[in-house]
Each structure stands twice: as structure tokens, then as C-alpha cells.
Design an enzyme around this catalytic site. Structure first.
Site, PDB file in Angstrom:
ATOM      1  N   LYS A 111       0.938  -0.968   0.152  1.00 26.97           N
ATOM      2  CA  LYS A 111       0.418  -0.034   0.235  1.00 26.97           C
ATOM      3  C   LYS A 111       0.337   1.427   0.082  1.00 26.97           C
ATOM      4  O   LYS A 111       0.546   2.623  -0.617  1.00 26.97           O
ATOM      5  CB  LYS A 111      -0.541   0.225   1.142  1.00 26.97           C
TER       6      LYS A 111
HETATM    7  C1  LIG Z   1      -4.111  -4.829   0.173  1.00 28.98           C
HETATM    8  C2  LIG Z   1      -3.091  -6.515   0.487  1.00 28.98           C
HETATM    9  C3  LIG Z   1      -3.725  -6.893  -0.697  1.00 28.98           C
HETATM   10  C4  LIG Z   1      -4.793  -6.450  -1.552  1.00 28.98           C
HETATM   11  O1  LIG Z   1      -4.599  -5.934  -2.484  1.00 28.98           O
HETATM   12  P1  LIG Z   1      -5.614  -5.443  -3.433  1.00 28.98           P
HETATM   13  O2  LIG Z   1      -5.598  -4.390  -4.365  1.00 28.98           O
HETATM   14  O3  LIG Z   1      -6.819  -5.275  -2.773  1.00 28.98           O
HETATM   15  O4  LIG Z   1      -6.258  -5.918  -3.882  1.00 28.98           O
HETATM   16  C5  LIG Z   1      -2.978  -8.533  -0.956  1.00 28.98           C
HETATM   17  N1  LIG Z   1      -1.543  -8.172   0.127  1.00 28.98           N
HETATM   18  C6  LIG Z   1      -1.501  -7.254   1.205  1.00 28.98           C
HETATM   19  C7  LIG Z   1      -0.535  -7.695   1.583  1.00 28.98           C
HETATM   20  C8  LIG Z   1      -2.681  -6.153   1.339  1.00 28.98           C
HETATM   21  O5  LIG Z   1      -2.014  -5.060   1.846  1.00 28.98           O
END
Ligand SMILES: *Cc1c(COP(=O)(O)O)cnc(C)c1O
Length: 493
Positions: A111
């Protein structure tokens, strides 16, 4: 000039700066570029671009209203020493896979790739649009978005940030990262519900016009840091181009050859960014969508039916514990060639009946995507196997992706060079990861295990979580799902 429209109404046409500020369209749709841009550089150039240059070359194609110096400024501030490697998103190649490590930012999850730039895009958009109200970032999190958004927006002038997370649905480290957050403009709230409750609650608040008017009178305007915001999605397109360049550089593929991607998926933002990269001209072969036991997307790609009427599971990959995958709406929009009426019907069916079925034509188009899932036991077994056989320690989310890739390879014998999006550091999910290696760790808490992991890996834990167990807890607010609005109003008083 860039132009954005809503997935549910093609007559809503706005600029990227308006779209970033608004986050979500009034009628509930998501903003999409009216036309996806094409890459305007050669694939060969990917061998030479550093991350920042590449980010500029890709993002400018989506956000061309922004002046060159403004966008370059956003990028320079975002991708700097906050990341613990100048590569920003390095690729690690083991005997069996290429891992695109997206967790080298301050909060140890992918993120950060988008949320380190979003606050700069947001304040730049605010200036362009001469918006003088204070921006309230409203965020629902399954654990990782919350911390990354807090880190990005803490003490950013002209903004406040409010994060709702499932009180019982995140790892110890994730929870501590959020509840110790500094910044006078931050509020972190645990809700008595799961991520879908938090996300639905936030979307309802965005759609609440009376509340919006009330807050506007007090000088506030809402926006979103979730991947429903196009300002989150676009920066994520960059690293797929970057990964391609790294694979070419190390000789794992010839420039021009296809590359597959495997993405551990929740809200469908990360994998949608890969799809955008392909539409722009990056030679991506298969998209492999990996889920945990909450496998609503696996079923969707197999049957063409999205059905949320099922049990919700809390798993050891909590950031993917989602049944209502927001960005799938954008994907539907592309699969039905921009038929906003149809998208609106699907979303209405999902809300009222709990499911929808796509058309045959759409299902055909969706063949580009493979999907699979892994349960908790398989996930843990993969962590152990890859650590023992390849000396590489995956977090639980990456392990879900690895497991799905492993069975895809066995099933199809497809040997296309494949990149696995490695979405979190193992340090963020220490409890599950250490227990995967050895059951003897089961009795210890996550914070003790952080130190054990350091010993095991013979390296230092990342800066972002060092000393986290002794930081003062600054946020203790817990609320019922039905009281999210009141909680916000109280904070803004
Ligand atoms: C948010 C997240 C995901 C999922 O990603 P999306 O874009 O919501 O599909 C997978 N792994 C981790 C560690 C995340 O923080």
C-alpha cells in the site's frame, strides 16, 4: 486533457484533479479514464529508467493536467529515503519464481507504493481546484491501507484522516502500527465488524448528501484513500513496467516476450493496475488472481457469477479477507466495453440480491484471467517449503499467491516468466510466518517473534516497526458499525 468518467454514468466527465479530490462519484460509481493511454516509450527503455523516471513517464499519461514540475515534485517526495532501497520495488529471483517486492516502504506493505504519493497528488489537486475546505480522508482498512494512509497523511496541512479497521480482523503488528499513530490530524477507530462492514459503512457515508452538506457548512469535504480513488490506482501501474525491466535486465526474459503476473487479491486494485499496464502496451500474458479461503473471486472467474452470499472467514492473510471487491466494478466496466447501464445493474443486483451474472461475451473476455485460492494450511506449508528449499521467507499474502502459481504451473505447464507480487514483509505477519516454520513459536506473541525473526534471517527488522511494542497507544476508540457517522462528527467538532 485527461478526462474521467464514472463507471455508472457516462455523462459525468471530470478532470483527474477533481476525480482525486472526490474519490468516488456521487451516484456510487468509480472514476475511470475515458480512454486508457498508450505507453509512449520503447520497451527497451525499461532497462534504463530508474523508478522515479519511470513513475513520471507512466503517471503523466494518466494525469496530464498536472504540470511537469508539480508531478515530478510529487514523485520525488514520495519515492525517497522512506523506502529502504533505492530500487524502491526490487525483484528477487529464486529457483522457482520472481518476487516483485512491494514492501520496502515505511509500513512494510505494498500500500505504500501508492499511499506515499497520494497525499501529494491530493494537495496538488486541492491547489489546482482551488478547494479551500479541509479534506477529510475517510478510509476503511483490512489492515495495511490504514497504516499506509495514516503515515502518508499525518500532519499534512489542510487534511485530516480517519481510519476504520475491523477490531478483531488484523494482525497484532498491524493493529499496533495503527493505534500508535502520531499526528494531530489522525483518528483510528476499531469497528465491531469485518472489513466489508467498514468498507460498506464508508461508502454509505460518501453517498450521504445531508451529512455532506452539514460538513461542508463546517468547512470540510470528504475524500478517499482506498483504491476506489483513481489516485491510488494509477501509481500502482508503474511497478509492473518496472518488474518487466528488471526481468529483462537479469536475462529472465527477452524484451518483447510476455510476462505473467500473479497477484494476491482482495479489493482487486493491484491486479487491475496490472491490467491497465497491459492495455497501455506492456506484454503481460496471463493474470493470475490469487485468493485465500474468501474465494469469491475464484468462483467469479470460473463461473462468471459474483456471489457474496457466503460465509466470511478470518484467515492468516487478513488483508485479503474481503467479500465485496470494490475495484471489480472498474474491471466489469472494461469487460462490457464501457456499458455504464449494465455496470449499474450489476452493482444494484449485488446490493439487493447479493449476486450478479456477467454476459457470455464478458466471460469470454475474462479468459485472460486465471484464478485460484489457497487455504490457511496450504499457505503455511508454502512458507515453510519455499524457506527451506529456496531460502526465501514469504509473508502469508505472498504465500497465497505462490501456492496458486504453483498449482497453475503444474496444471498448465506454462513456463512463461512470471512475477509474483510480493505484497507484505514477513515481519508484518510474524506470528503466522514463524509458526509456519516451527510450531514451537505458537506460544509466543508477535512482538517476541519479531526478534526471533531477526535472529533467523540474520538481519535487522525494518525501521518502520522497530520498537513498536513500547510505543504509547494513542488511539483506543472502538465503535459499532452503526455509529461510524457519529464517531466522525464527534472527531470533527
Ligand atoms: C491490500 C493487500 C492485498 C490486496 O490488494 P488489493 O489491491 O486490495 O487486491 C494483498 N496483500 C496485502 C499484504 C495487502 O495489504
Amino acid at each position: 486533457m485527461s478526462c474521467y468518467q464514472s463507471t455508472r454514468n457516462q455523462t459525468i466527465n471530470i478532470t483527474e484533479t477533481e476525480a482525486i479530490l472526490q474519490g468516488i462519484s456521487k451516484e456510487g460509481g468509480l472514476f475511470v479514464p475515458k480512454e486508457l493511454p498508450k505507453m509512449d516509450f520503447e520497451l527497451n527503455a525499461l532497462l534504463d529508467f530508474n523508478y522515479q523516471t519511470l513513475a513520471y513517464r507512466v503517471i503523466r499519461l494518466f494525469f496530464d493536467n498536472l504540470k511537469e514540475e508539480d508531478l515530478k515534485g510529487c514523485i520525488a517526495h514520495a519515492y525517497d529515503e522512506k523506502f529502504d532501497t533505492p530500487m524502491i520495488a526490487p525483484v528477487k529471483t529464486t529457483q522457482t519464481a520472481h518476487f516483485l517486492e512491494l514492501f520496502h516502504g515505511p509500513t512494510l506493505a505494498f500500500k505504500d507504493m501508492a499511499l506515499s504519493i497520494l497525499p501529494y497528488l491530493m494537495t496538488t489537486s486541492k491547489r489546482y481546484e482551488q478547494e479551500d475546505k479541509e479534506i477529510i480522508i475517510l478510509t476503511a482498512t483490512s489492515g495495511d491501507t490504514g497504516k499506509a494512509a495514516l503515515e502518508g497523511f499525518a500532519d499534512v496541512p489542510g487534511t485530516k484522516i480517519i481510519v476504520f479497521f475491523p477490531e478483531e480482523g488484523v494482525s497484532d503488528v498491524q493493529k499496533r502500527q495503527m493505534t500508535t499513530q502520531k499526528g494531530e490530524n489522525t483518528l483510528v477507530v476499531g469497528i465491531k465488524g469485518n472489513f466489508d462492514d467498514a468498507q460498506t459503512g464508508v461508502k454509505q457515508i460518501f453517498a450521504d448528501q445531508a451529512f455532506e452538506a452539514e460538513l461542508a457548512a463546517q468547512g470540510f469535504v470528504f475524500s478517499s484513500a482506498n483504491s476506489i480513488n483513481i489516485g491510488r490506482l494509477v501509481p500502482q501501474v508503474v511497478y509492473y513496467f518496472y518488474a518487466y525491466g528488471r526481468l529483462a535486465q537479469e536475462g529472465s526474459l527477452q524484451v518483447g516476450e510476455p510476462m505473467n503476473v500473479v497477484v494476491p487479491t482482495g479489493n482487486f486494485g493491484n491486479i487491475l493496475a496490472a491490467y491497465y499496464a497491459k492495455c497501455m502496451g506492456l506484454p503481460i500474458g496471463k493474470f493470475i488472481c490469487a485468493s485465500n479461503k474468501n474465494n469469491v473471486l475464484t468462483d467469479f472467474f470460473e463461473k462468471g457469477i459474483y456471489d457474496r452470499r457466503r460465509d466470511f472467514f478470518v484467515t492468516n492473510s487478513p488483508s485479503m479477507d474481503i467479500l465485496i471487491s470494490s475495484n471489480l466494478e472498474r474491471f466489469l466496466y472494461y469487460m462490457c466495453e464501457g456499458d455504464t447501464t449494465l455496470v449499474t445493474e450489476f452493482m444494484e443486483d449485488l446490493r439487493t440480491k447479493g449476486y450478479y451474472k456477467v454476459t457470455e461475451k464478458m466471460q469470454e473476455k475474462m479468459q485472460l484471467f486465471e484464478a485460484g485460492f489457497a487455504d490457511d494450511e496450504t499457505t503455511l506449508a508454502m512458507i515453510k517449503k519455499v524457506y527451506e528449499e529456496e531460502n526465501y521467507l514469504m509473508d502469508t499474502h505472498t504465500a497465497v499467491a505462490y501456492a496458486v502459481y504453483d498449482s497453475y504451473k503444474t496444471r498448465t505447464k506454462d513456463l512463461t516468466p512470471t512475477v509474483i507480487a510480493s505484497t507484505a514483509s514477513p515481519y508484518k505477519f510474524t506470528g503466522s510466518v514463524m509458526c509456519a516454520l516451527d510450531k514451537k513459536y505458537e506460544t509466543q506473541n508477535d512482538f517476541v517473534l519479531l526478534k526471533e525473526m531477526e535472529k533467523l534471517l540474520n538481519n535487522q527488522m525494518p525501521e518502520g516497526i522497530r520498537g513498536i511494542e513500547t510505543l504509547p497507544i494513542r488511539h483506543q476508540c472502538v465503535c459499532e458499525v452503526t455509529r461510524m457517522k457519529e464517531t466522525i462528527a464527534d472527531f470533527l467538532k
